[in-house]
Design an enzyme around this catalytic site. Structure first.
Site, PDB file in Angstrom:
ATOM      1  N   GLY A  91      -1.981   5.792  -9.091  1.00 40.47           N
ATOM      2  CA  GLY A  91      -1.588   4.608  -9.852  1.00 40.47           C
ATOM      3  C   GLY A  91      -2.745   4.084 -10.665  1.00 40.47           C
ATOM      4  O   GLY A  91      -3.560   4.849 -11.182  1.00 40.47           O
ATOM      5  N   CYS A 120     -12.198  -5.870  -1.069  1.00 44.45           N
ATOM      6  CA  CYS A 120     -13.007  -5.034  -0.181  1.00 44.45           C
ATOM      7  C   CYS A 120     -13.428  -3.693  -0.749  1.00 44.45           C
ATOM      8  O   CYS A 120     -14.625  -3.428  -0.842  1.00 44.45           O
ATOM      9  CB  CYS A 120     -12.276  -4.883   1.144  1.00 44.45           C
ATOM     10  SG  CYS A 120     -12.190  -6.480   1.959  1.00 44.45           S
ATOM     11  N   ASN A 172     -14.075   2.371   4.701  1.00 48.21           N
ATOM     12  CA  ASN A 172     -13.533   1.855   3.440  1.00 48.21           C
ATOM     13  C   ASN A 172     -13.871   2.794   2.285  1.00 48.21           C
ATOM     14  O   ASN A 172     -13.040   3.032   1.408  1.00 48.21           O
ATOM     15  CB  ASN A 172     -14.086   0.447   3.159  1.00 48.21           C
ATOM     16  CG  ASN A 172     -13.220  -0.625   3.792  1.00 48.21           C
ATOM     17  OD1 ASN A 172     -12.297  -0.311   4.540  1.00 48.21           O
ATOM     18  ND2 ASN A 172     -13.502  -1.885   3.509  1.00 48.21           N
ATOM     19  N   LEU A 187      -8.263  -4.722   9.446  1.00 47.98           N
ATOM     20  CA  LEU A 187      -6.920  -5.151   9.024  1.00 47.98           C
ATOM     21  C   LEU A 187      -6.761  -5.034   7.514  1.00 47.98           C
ATOM     22  O   LEU A 187      -7.741  -5.098   6.767  1.00 47.98           O
ATOM     23  CB  LEU A 187      -6.635  -6.575   9.500  1.00 47.98           C
ATOM     24  CG  LEU A 187      -7.496  -7.751   9.004  1.00 47.98           C
ATOM     25  CD1 LEU A 187      -7.135  -8.177   7.593  1.00 47.98           C
ATOM     26  CD2 LEU A 187      -7.354  -8.922   9.945  1.00 47.98           C
TER      27      LEU A 187
HETATM   28  P1  NAD Z   1     -12.719 -15.235   2.548  1.00 51.52           P
HETATM   29  O1  NAD Z   1     -13.505 -15.529   1.330  1.00 51.52           O
HETATM   30  O2  NAD Z   1     -11.238 -15.275   2.500  1.00 51.52           O
HETATM   31  O3  NAD Z   1     -13.175 -16.201   3.732  1.00 51.52           O
HETATM   32  C1  NAD Z   1     -14.504 -16.502   4.026  1.00 51.52           C
HETATM   33  C2  NAD Z   1     -14.545 -17.939   4.542  1.00 51.52           C
HETATM   34  O4  NAD Z   1     -15.861 -18.236   5.022  1.00 51.52           O
HETATM   35  C3  NAD Z   1     -14.257 -18.988   3.458  1.00 51.52           C
HETATM   36  O5  NAD Z   1     -13.170 -19.795   3.879  1.00 51.52           O
HETATM   37  C4  NAD Z   1     -15.552 -19.794   3.339  1.00 51.52           C
HETATM   38  O6  NAD Z   1     -15.339 -21.161   3.051  1.00 51.52           O
HETATM   39  C5  NAD Z   1     -16.139 -19.604   4.733  1.00 51.52           C
HETATM   40  N1  NAD Z   1     -17.588 -19.846   4.816  1.00 51.52           N
HETATM   41  C6  NAD Z   1     -18.566 -19.440   3.969  1.00 51.52           C
HETATM   42  N2  NAD Z   1     -19.767 -19.880   4.412  1.00 51.52           N
HETATM   43  C7  NAD Z   1     -19.550 -20.566   5.553  1.00 51.52           C
HETATM   44  C8  NAD Z   1     -20.392 -21.261   6.464  1.00 51.52           C
HETATM   45  N3  NAD Z   1     -21.708 -21.296   6.279  1.00 51.52           N
HETATM   46  N4  NAD Z   1     -19.832 -21.865   7.524  1.00 51.52           N
HETATM   47  C9  NAD Z   1     -18.482 -21.821   7.719  1.00 51.52           C
HETATM   48  N5  NAD Z   1     -17.642 -21.174   6.889  1.00 51.52           N
HETATM   49  C10 NAD Z   1     -18.148 -20.554   5.805  1.00 51.52           C
HETATM   50  O7  NAD Z   1     -13.203 -13.778   3.016  1.00 51.52           O
HETATM   51  P2  NAD Z   1     -12.379 -12.678   3.832  1.00 51.52           P
HETATM   52  O8  NAD Z   1     -11.492 -11.923   2.917  1.00 51.52           O
HETATM   53  O9  NAD Z   1     -11.815 -13.298   5.053  1.00 51.52           O
HETATM   54  O10 NAD Z   1     -13.558 -11.678   4.232  1.00 51.52           O
HETATM   55  C11 NAD Z   1     -14.539 -12.050   5.168  1.00 51.52           C
HETATM   56  C12 NAD Z   1     -15.330 -10.813   5.551  1.00 51.52           C
HETATM   57  O11 NAD Z   1     -14.475  -9.880   6.220  1.00 51.52           O
HETATM   58  C13 NAD Z   1     -15.932 -10.046   4.372  1.00 51.52           C
HETATM   59  O12 NAD Z   1     -17.157  -9.478   4.764  1.00 51.52           O
HETATM   60  C14 NAD Z   1     -14.915  -8.945   4.124  1.00 51.52           C
HETATM   61  O13 NAD Z   1     -15.482  -7.802   3.509  1.00 51.52           O
HETATM   62  C15 NAD Z   1     -14.467  -8.622   5.533  1.00 51.52           C
HETATM   63  N6  NAD Z   1     -13.113  -8.058   5.637  1.00 51.52           N
HETATM   64  C16 NAD Z   1     -12.104  -8.561   4.878  1.00 51.52           C
HETATM   65  C17 NAD Z   1     -10.810  -8.057   5.020  1.00 51.52           C
HETATM   66  C18 NAD Z   1      -9.660  -8.564   4.186  1.00 51.52           C
HETATM   67  O14 NAD Z   1      -8.601  -7.967   4.221  1.00 51.52           O
HETATM   68  N7  NAD Z   1      -9.803  -9.639   3.427  1.00 51.52           N
HETATM   69  C19 NAD Z   1     -10.558  -7.062   5.985  1.00 51.52           C
HETATM   70  C20 NAD Z   1     -11.623  -6.586   6.761  1.00 51.52           C
HETATM   71  C21 NAD Z   1     -12.898  -7.103   6.582  1.00 51.52           C
HETATM   72  C1  UGA Z   2      -8.581  -2.369   2.943  1.00 52.72           C
HETATM   73  C2  UGA Z   2      -8.500  -1.383   4.110  1.00 52.72           C
HETATM   74  O1  UGA Z   2      -7.269  -0.676   4.052  1.00 52.72           O
HETATM   75  C3  UGA Z   2      -8.610  -2.108   5.455  1.00 52.72           C
HETATM   76  O2  UGA Z   2      -8.628  -1.170   6.513  1.00 52.72           O
HETATM   77  C4  UGA Z   2      -9.901  -2.900   5.471  1.00 52.72           C
HETATM   78  O3  UGA Z   2     -10.020  -3.646   6.656  1.00 52.72           O
HETATM   79  C5  UGA Z   2      -9.933  -3.850   4.285  1.00 52.72           C
HETATM   80  O4  UGA Z   2      -9.783  -3.100   3.043  1.00 52.72           O
HETATM   81  C6  UGA Z   2     -11.232  -4.574   4.194  1.00 52.72           C
HETATM   82  O5  UGA Z   2     -12.244  -4.088   4.617  1.00 52.72           O
HETATM   83  O6  UGA Z   2     -11.180  -5.662   3.675  1.00 52.72           O
HETATM   84  P1  UGA Z   2      -6.892  -4.069   1.762  1.00 52.72           P
HETATM   85  O7  UGA Z   2      -7.947  -4.159   0.722  1.00 52.72           O
HETATM   86  O8  UGA Z   2      -6.309  -5.312   2.317  1.00 52.72           O
HETATM   87  O9  UGA Z   2      -7.453  -3.237   3.030  1.00 52.72           O
HETATM   88  O10 UGA Z   2      -5.669  -3.227   1.188  1.00 52.72           O
HETATM   89  P2  UGA Z   2      -5.312  -1.672   1.054  1.00 52.72           P
HETATM   90  O11 UGA Z   2      -3.929  -1.485   1.505  1.00 52.72           O
HETATM   91  O12 UGA Z   2      -6.343  -0.793   1.636  1.00 52.72           O
HETATM   92  O13 UGA Z   2      -5.323  -1.486  -0.534  1.00 52.72           O
HETATM   93  C7  UGA Z   2      -6.513  -1.583  -1.284  1.00 52.72           C
HETATM   94  C8  UGA Z   2      -6.230  -1.205  -2.733  1.00 52.72           C
HETATM   95  O14 UGA Z   2      -5.967   0.202  -2.849  1.00 52.72           O
HETATM   96  C9  UGA Z   2      -5.003  -1.897  -3.329  1.00 52.72           C
HETATM   97  O15 UGA Z   2      -5.275  -2.279  -4.654  1.00 52.72           O
HETATM   98  C10 UGA Z   2      -3.919  -0.840  -3.288  1.00 52.72           C
HETATM   99  O16 UGA Z   2      -2.938  -1.010  -4.274  1.00 52.72           O
HETATM  100  C11 UGA Z   2      -4.754   0.415  -3.545  1.00 52.72           C
HETATM  101  N1  UGA Z   2      -4.132   1.654  -3.027  1.00 52.72           N
HETATM  102  C12 UGA Z   2      -3.916   1.807  -1.688  1.00 52.72           C
HETATM  103  C13 UGA Z   2      -3.812   2.681  -3.912  1.00 52.72           C
HETATM  104  O17 UGA Z   2      -4.002   2.566  -5.143  1.00 52.72           O
HETATM  105  N2  UGA Z   2      -3.267   3.837  -3.412  1.00 52.72           N
HETATM  106  C14 UGA Z   2      -3.048   4.021  -2.087  1.00 52.72           C
HETATM  107  O18 UGA Z   2      -2.559   5.107  -1.702  1.00 52.72           O
HETATM  108  C15 UGA Z   2      -3.379   2.973  -1.196  1.00 52.72           C
END
Ligand code: NAD
Ligand code: UGA
Length: 434
Positions: A252, A259, A207, A152
């Site tokens: 940009g 991430c 990614n 996502l």
């Molecule tokens: P986040 O920091 O927003 O959330 C992580 C949560 O885990 C926090 O609320 C923290 O308090 C909790 N936590 C930590 N240790 C814990 C424990 N021992 N028990 C219970 N809770 C605990 O992180 P996020 O952005 O949700 O990312 C989580 C993972 O998913 C990362 O590996 C990230 O790379 C991956 N990911 C993130 C996105 C995104 O868009 N943010 C998308 C895809 C994958």
């Molecule tokens: C990204 C991936 O798109 C997700 O598929 C993935 O799950 C997630 O990382 C993750 O692993 O956490 P996200 O970081 O939420 O999602 O946002 P993006 O839309 O991918 O943008 C990432 C960065 O790239 C932003 O700073 C955005 O401004 C920049 N970007 C994106 C550009 O500079 N140019 C583009 O064409 C697209």
């Protein structure tokens, strides 16, 4: 199905809520007690479009609960997702301490068979360590480990989760495979079933590939700028080739967020640890850092001396539709400008509460016009839709000098020039500010 999600951040909260929406009974766990208390009061700690309503609906239907008691969640559920953070260590490798902690806790409280699913982004072979730690802490109860990386994007997280391009399942037992296939069946998405190592690599490679597209197009943009070519047309012309695709070709200031920067680094480190090289990603990182410097030099070129200048900044979040400021390009640019002695007035529709905590010397404003008041230059750092609707004729009157540096190619250069702005963006003709 009964599901626990450990870690209620951007991924855990969205995934848990969406699983509940699909009819499952979900318990979201977090060790941050304040976060859980706030969720139990109906206050959502992050901004993600549509999330608050969906949480409210599923709590009302008793399908979604929040707790800080991991024991209760483990005991009552069969599928347990790990969705804690995997932040970067100083050497760029992934810090897996939270994954280890959760693996230990889950093992300790297992009362019958469980599937423990890595949803956090982790380096390949993390599953082996999860299994090892779980076995050390519980050698009686049967369990499986699986990988189900999450793809996502923030800002469109719910629709990305509910309508994914694909679901990836890394499994090593028929039992785990059956349970996870059943869980994801309602999404009607293509499902890639593979071994756990492959699933882990799919996430890092995806990614890293997207980040590579962004650095690639930024490099091309810099060439365009030298010769009067237009990066938007170049990207369009490239993107119509189905083998290339048009998404993630927006030039940009470069990528930010929680991430891409960390996952690109972590992929390089794990490759090195395995005795392999993926040097292309080192260049991707280097280009991404250079883009920040490029934007800074454009501001410098527009103002000559930065010291003592008032600079308005529109947008702090790393992208629109989120309040997330982790590795946001705006933070770096603001700090570089402050380092040169500029005074910053900034506005972001959603990210200012977070930004205030790490940018103490910025004047945060109530709207875009307020940020531009008396400004020697205005810098657009995040392409929020609301910024596209700004009355720039009004803006021009408010600013001290009509100078705009558009780090996201959000506005039309011709229109801005016609309105009398000294306007520059990235890789588009008419960028010369002098
Ligand atoms: P986040 O920091 O927003 O959330 C992580 C949560 O885990 C926090 O609320 C923290 O308090 C909790 N936590 C930590 N240790 C814990 C424990 N021992 N028990 C219970 N809770 C605990 O992180 P996020 O952005 O949700 O990312 C989580 C993972 O998913 C990362 O590996 C990230 O790379 C991956 N990911 C993130 C996105 C995104 O868009 N943010 C998308 C895809 C994958
Ligand atoms: C990204 C991936 O798109 C997700 O598929 C993935 O799950 C997630 O990382 C993750 O692993 O956490 P996200 O970081 O939420 O999602 O946002 P993006 O839309 O991918 O943008 C990432 C960065 O790239 C932003 O700073 C955005 O401004 C920049 N970007 C994106 C550009 O500079 N140019 C583009 O064409 C697209």
């Amino acid at each position: 199905m009964n599901i626990a999600i450990i870690g209620t951040g951007y991924v855990g909260l969205v995934s848990g809520t969406c699983f509940a929406e699909l009819g499952n009974d979900v318990i979201c766990v977090d060790n941050n007690k304040e976060k859980i208390a706030s969720l139990n009061k109906g206050v959502v700690p992050i901004y993600e479009p549509g999330l608050e309503e969906l949480i409210r609906k599923n709590r009302r239907k008793n399908r979604l609960r929040f707790t800080s008691c991991i024991k209760e969640a483990v005991e009552k559920t069969k599928i347990i997702f790990i969705a804690v953070g995997t932040p970067p260590k100083l050497d760029g490798g992934a810090d897996l301490r939270y994954i280890e902690q959760v693996s230990r806790d889950v093992a300790r409280y297992m009362n019958n068979y469980k599937v423990v699913v890595e949803k956090s982004t982790v380096p390949v072979e993390t599953n082996k360590w999860v299994k090892y730690i779980m076995r050390l802490n519980n050698h009686k109860i049967d369990f499986d480990v699986a990988s189900n990386p999450e793809f996502l994007k923030e800002g469109s997280a719910i629709s990305d989760f509910m309508n994914p391009d694909r679901v990836v399942l890394g499994v090593e037992s028929e039992r785990a495979k059956k349970l996870l296939l059943k869980l994801y069946k309602p999404l009607k998405a293509p499902i890639v079933v593979t071994n756990i190592q492959s699933a882990e690599i799919i996430k890092h490679a995806s990614n890293s590939f997207l980040a590579t597209k962004i650095s690639f197009i930024n490099s091309v943009a810099n060439i365009c700028e030298k010769v009067g070519a237009d990066i938007e047309k170049v990207a369009e012309g490239m993107g119509l080739d189905k083998r290339i695709g048009s998404s993630f070709l927006n030039a940009g200031v470069g990528y930010g967020g929680s991430c891409f920067p960390k996952d690109v680094q972590a992929f390089v480190r794990i490759a090195e640890r395995l005795g392999c090289r993926i040097d292309i990603l080192k260049e991707v990182e280097k280009i991404n850092k250079q883009q920040r410097k490029l934007i800074f030099s454009k501001i410098e070129k527009a103002l000559w001396i930065i010291n003592g200048k008032n600079i308005g900044v529109l947008g702090i979040a790393f992208k629109p539709n989120t309040d997330d400021i982790r590795s946001a390009p705006a933070i770096d640019i603001i700090k570089m400008l402050q380092g040169e002695g500029a005074k910053i007035r900034a506005y972001d529709p959603k990210a200012m509460e977070h930004a205030k905590k790490i940018l103490p010397n910025v004047d945060f404003c109530k709207n875009s016009y307020d940020a531009a008041r008396g400004a020697d230059a205005l810098v657009i750092m995040t392409e929020w839709d609301s910024f596209k609707k700004i009355d720039f004729a009004k803006m021009k009157k408010i600013m001290r000098h009509p100078i705009i540096i558009d780090a996201r190619n959000m506005l039309d250069p011709k229109k801005m020039k016609k309105m009398g702005f000294n306007y520059t963006s990235v890789g588009r003709p008419g960028h010369e500010i002098l």
